[in-house]
Design an enzyme around this catalytic site. Sequence first.
Site, PDB file in Angstrom:
ATOM      1  N   ILE A 161       0.834  -1.208   0.000  1.00  0.00           N
ATOM      2  CA  ILE A 161       0.000   0.000   0.000  1.00  0.00           C
ATOM      3  C   ILE A 161       0.860   1.246   0.000  1.00  0.00           C
ATOM      4  O   ILE A 161       0.673   2.163  -0.810  1.00  0.00           O
ATOM      5  CB  ILE A 161      -0.965  -0.008   1.197  1.00  0.00           C
ATOM      6  CG1 ILE A 161      -1.901  -1.209   1.126  1.00  0.00           C
ATOM      7  CG2 ILE A 161      -1.768   1.292   1.251  1.00  0.00           C
ATOM      8  CD1 ILE A 161      -2.723  -1.440   2.385  1.00  0.00           C
ATOM      9  N   THR A 236      -5.126   5.374   6.976  1.00  0.00           N
ATOM     10  CA  THR A 236      -5.960   4.319   6.415  1.00  0.00           C
ATOM     11  C   THR A 236      -5.483   2.956   6.902  1.00  0.00           C
ATOM     12  O   THR A 236      -5.841   1.929   6.328  1.00  0.00           O
ATOM     13  CB  THR A 236      -5.928   4.350   4.871  1.00  0.00           C
ATOM     14  OG1 THR A 236      -4.562   4.295   4.431  1.00  0.00           O
ATOM     15  CG2 THR A 236      -6.603   5.597   4.334  1.00  0.00           C
ATOM     16  N   ALA A 237      -4.669   2.955   7.971  1.00  0.00           N
ATOM     17  CA  ALA A 237      -4.126   1.704   8.508  1.00  0.00           C
ATOM     18  C   ALA A 237      -4.986   1.245   9.688  1.00  0.00           C
ATOM     19  O   ALA A 237      -6.098   0.755   9.494  1.00  0.00           O
ATOM     20  CB  ALA A 237      -2.663   1.900   8.905  1.00  0.00           C
ATOM     21  N   ARG A 238      -4.508   1.411  10.911  1.00  0.00           N
ATOM     22  CA  ARG A 238      -5.233   0.966  12.096  1.00  0.00           C
ATOM     23  C   ARG A 238      -5.437   2.131  13.053  1.00  0.00           C
ATOM     24  O   ARG A 238      -4.544   2.956  13.261  1.00  0.00           O
ATOM     25  CB  ARG A 238      -4.479  -0.168  12.812  1.00  0.00           C
ATOM     26  CG  ARG A 238      -4.532  -1.496  12.044  1.00  0.00           C
ATOM     27  CD  ARG A 238      -5.961  -2.038  12.034  1.00  0.00           C
ATOM     28  NE  ARG A 238      -6.066  -3.347  11.395  1.00  0.00           N
ATOM     29  CZ  ARG A 238      -6.421  -3.545  10.139  1.00  0.00           C
ATOM     30  NH1 ARG A 238      -6.642  -2.482   9.350  1.00  0.00           N
ATOM     31  NH2 ARG A 238      -6.543  -4.760   9.650  1.00  0.00           N
ATOM     32  N   GLU A 267     -14.212   0.513  16.889  1.00  0.00           N
ATOM     33  CA  GLU A 267     -15.009   0.486  15.656  1.00  0.00           C
ATOM     34  C   GLU A 267     -16.258  -0.365  15.829  1.00  0.00           C
ATOM     35  O   GLU A 267     -16.153  -1.535  16.226  1.00  0.00           O
ATOM     36  CB  GLU A 267     -14.155  -0.038  14.492  1.00  0.00           C
ATOM     37  CG  GLU A 267     -13.004   0.883  14.170  1.00  0.00           C
ATOM     38  CD  GLU A 267     -12.233   0.491  12.909  1.00  0.00           C
ATOM     39  OE1 GLU A 267     -12.500  -0.588  12.353  1.00  0.00           O
ATOM     40  OE2 GLU A 267     -11.384   1.285  12.468  1.00  0.00           O
ATOM     41  N   HIS A 286     -13.860   3.072   7.823  1.00  0.00           N
ATOM     42  CA  HIS A 286     -12.926   1.962   7.561  1.00  0.00           C
ATOM     43  C   HIS A 286     -13.305   1.221   6.276  1.00  0.00           C
ATOM     44  O   HIS A 286     -13.441  -0.011   6.275  1.00  0.00           O
ATOM     45  CB  HIS A 286     -12.886   0.994   8.754  1.00  0.00           C
ATOM     46  CG  HIS A 286     -11.571   0.259   8.843  1.00  0.00           C
ATOM     47  ND1 HIS A 286     -11.085  -0.244  10.020  1.00  0.00           N
ATOM     48  CD2 HIS A 286     -10.638  -0.048   7.893  1.00  0.00           C
ATOM     49  CE1 HIS A 286      -9.917  -0.837   9.807  1.00  0.00           C
ATOM     50  NE2 HIS A 286      -9.632  -0.727   8.523  1.00  0.00           N
ATOM     51  N   GLY A 288     -11.568   1.918   3.260  1.00  0.00           N
ATOM     52  CA  GLY A 288     -10.516   2.108   2.271  1.00  0.00           C
ATOM     53  C   GLY A 288     -10.311   0.898   1.385  1.00  0.00           C
ATOM     54  O   GLY A 288     -10.063   1.025   0.193  1.00  0.00           O
TER      55      GLY A 288
END
Length: 313
Positions: A161, A236-238, A267, A286, A288
């Site tokens: 990514i 856009t990761a964690r 989440e 979330h 992406g």
Amino acid sequence: MTAAATAASRPAILVTGADLADEAVRTLDGYGLVYAGARPTESELLALVRQHDPVALIVRYGRISAAIIEAARSLRVISKHGSGIDTIDTAAAAARGIAVKAAAGANAAAVAEHAIALLLACAKSIVPLDARMHAGHWDKATHKSIELAGRTLGLVGLGAIGRRVAAVAHAMEMRVIGHDPYAQDLPAWIEPVDLPRLWAEADAISLHCPLTDANRDLINAATLAQCRDGLLLVNTARGGLVHEADLLAALRNGKVAYAALDSFQQEPPSMPHPFQGQPGLLLSPHIGGVTQDAYVKMGVGAARNVLQALQAF
């Protein structure tokens, strides 16, 4: 399809979600698929593994705890429908010799595109300008956007990514620096740096690393203090990579000009949430990696990882 639809004569695979792509289902022909539903709880997953004794888990949603792993007596592999395995108790799996696999790279294009979209939306004030136009305003004489060409993008994580994001940023004539202790054979347009240099030199930062105990709350008051004023931040990761209260404070005092988050510490986030209504903060749920193409690639990748692990026994 419900759990009751599983054929009793076939080894069971529990999917912690409501569905799989048809291509993934065909890949797993010969196994009985059990679907846990869209948002399975730990107690629901425990009941399903006790009922069906699966040989494999395909993890879409929910946490795979030590209790779930212990209850699944015939379990041989836990396969993530995606790339992040932080929701799986890998230590508990390793203690039982259970393989943990990820569909690495399956959603790389989707997530990279979303990261670039969020970066551009921040730099060009897309969301607030759209709202102003719909409200009847014309801000051409007063608004100034940010030009990314010539500015420095700092990437934390240079896997599939991060490298895609770097390629697009390079094409936009940005300088690209990155930190990843495991990255090798980087293209010439990515300059590897340590984290202190990345904080100090980046005009924009985009996160693309897995979440670990070592990097939890990586973006916090101390690291943000080392960054340039007016920072653009994309995650856009964690969600656990960002200390949410510290980011909120940095947005309010102007240290961070814009931030865009696609993942969160909890989440879905509890509502009401302090992020709601905060100027300069873009939020997405979330998604992406949620495209039709990625859905198929992640499902097939997870299914193939299951078959490969089961064939090893």
